[in-house]
Write a protein that holds these residues in place. Sequence first.
Motif, short mmCIF file in Angstrom:
data_model
loop_
_atom_site.label_atom_id
_atom_site.label_comp_id
_atom_site.label_asym_id
_atom_site.label_seq_id
_atom_site.Cartn_x
_atom_site.Cartn_y
_atom_site.Cartn_z
N ALA A 45 0.82 -1.21 0.00
CA ALA A 45 0.00 0.00 0.00
C ALA A 45 0.86 1.26 0.00
N VAL A 46 1.93 1.25 0.77
CA VAL A 46 2.82 2.42 0.82
C VAL A 46 3.48 2.63 -0.54
N LEU A 47 3.98 1.56 -1.14
CA LEU A 47 4.63 1.69 -2.44
C LEU A 47 3.65 2.11 -3.53
N THR A 48 2.44 1.58 -3.49
CA THR A 48 1.42 1.96 -4.47
C THR A 48 1.03 3.42 -4.28
N GLY A 49 0.89 3.86 -3.04
CA GLY A 49 0.57 5.26 -2.78
C GLY A 49 1.68 6.19 -3.25
N ALA A 50 2.93 5.80 -3.02
CA ALA A 50 4.05 6.63 -3.48
C ALA A 50 4.07 6.70 -5.01
N TRP A 51 3.81 5.57 -5.66
CA TRP A 51 3.78 5.56 -7.12
C TRP A 51 2.66 6.44 -7.65
N ALA A 52 1.49 6.36 -7.04
CA ALA A 52 0.34 7.16 -7.47
C ALA A 52 0.61 8.65 -7.23
N TRP A 53 1.20 8.98 -6.10
CA TRP A 53 1.53 10.38 -5.78
C TRP A 53 2.50 10.94 -6.82
N ARG A 54 3.53 10.15 -7.16
CA ARG A 54 4.51 10.59 -8.15
C ARG A 54 3.87 10.77 -9.53
N ALA A 55 3.01 9.83 -9.91
CA ALA A 55 2.34 9.93 -11.20
C ALA A 55 1.41 11.15 -11.23
N ALA A 56 0.72 11.42 -10.15
CA ALA A 56 -0.17 12.58 -10.09
C ALA A 56 0.63 13.87 -10.16
N ARG A 57 1.74 13.93 -9.47
CA ARG A 57 2.57 15.14 -9.51
C ARG A 57 3.14 15.37 -10.90
N ARG A 58 3.56 14.29 -11.56
CA ARG A 58 4.08 14.43 -12.92
C ARG A 58 2.98 14.89 -13.87
N GLY A 59 1.80 14.35 -13.70
CA GLY A 59 0.68 14.76 -14.55
C GLY A 59 0.31 16.21 -14.34
N LEU A 60 0.27 16.65 -13.10
CA LEU A 60 -0.06 18.04 -12.82
C LEU A 60 1.05 18.96 -13.29
N ALA A 61 2.29 18.56 -13.12
CA ALA A 61 3.40 19.39 -13.57
C ALA A 61 3.35 19.55 -15.08
N GLY A 62 2.99 18.50 -15.80
CA GLY A 62 2.85 18.59 -17.24
C GLY A 62 1.72 19.53 -17.63
N ALA A 63 0.61 19.48 -16.89
CA ALA A 63 -0.51 20.38 -17.17
C ALA A 63 -0.12 21.82 -16.87
N TRP A 64 0.61 22.04 -15.80
CA TRP A 64 1.04 23.40 -15.46
C TRP A 64 2.01 23.93 -16.52
N ARG A 65 2.91 23.06 -17.00
CA ARG A 65 3.85 23.49 -18.03
C ARG A 65 3.11 23.82 -19.32
N ALA A 66 2.05 23.09 -19.63
CA ALA A 66 1.30 23.33 -20.87
C ALA A 66 0.56 24.66 -20.80
N GLU A 67 0.18 25.12 -19.61
CA GLU A 67 -0.54 26.37 -19.47
C GLU A 67 0.37 27.58 -19.63
N GLN A 68 1.65 27.45 -19.39
CA GLN A 68 2.57 28.58 -19.49
C GLN A 68 2.84 28.88 -20.96
N PRO A 69 2.98 30.14 -21.30
CA PRO A 69 3.23 30.48 -22.71
C PRO A 69 4.63 30.04 -23.13
N ALA A 70 4.77 29.77 -24.40
CA ALA A 70 6.07 29.37 -24.94
C ALA A 70 7.00 30.57 -24.92
N PRO A 71 8.30 30.34 -24.76
CA PRO A 71 9.22 31.48 -24.74
C PRO A 71 9.26 32.18 -26.09
N GLY A 72 9.38 33.50 -26.03
CA GLY A 72 9.42 34.31 -27.25
C GLY A 72 10.76 34.16 -27.95
N PRO A 73 10.85 34.67 -29.18
CA PRO A 73 12.10 34.53 -29.93
C PRO A 73 13.26 35.30 -29.30
N GLU A 74 12.97 36.35 -28.52
CA GLU A 74 14.05 37.10 -27.91
C GLU A 74 14.73 36.34 -26.76
#
Length: 87
Positions: A37-66
């Motif tokens: 249960a502890v290992l499964t919870g840690a795996w799920a927590w890590r997967a959720a954080r990676r998923g949210l971090a990807g969503a947060w990165r997608a919301e940020q605008p792309a860097p400009g050419p400058e």
Amino acid sequence: MTALLFEALDTGAALADAILAWIVAAAVVATVVLFTAVLTGAWAWRAARRGLAGAWRAEQPAPGPESIPTPQRRTGPSWALDDKEAA
């Protein structure tokens, strides 16, 4: 009478051994379940954080050419350049 007492004590000892064996087996199973249960919870927590971090990165605008550095052009390795190119 004495034989009956020995038989009762023997039965009690056998029951105590069986109960103790069940307690040990239950403790081993509970430990394995807890670790799983502890290992499964840690795996799920890590997967959720990676998923949210990807969503947060997608919301940020792309860097400009400058903000993108331009590559510097080189005609060859630094040790092969002439003195006037190196200066």
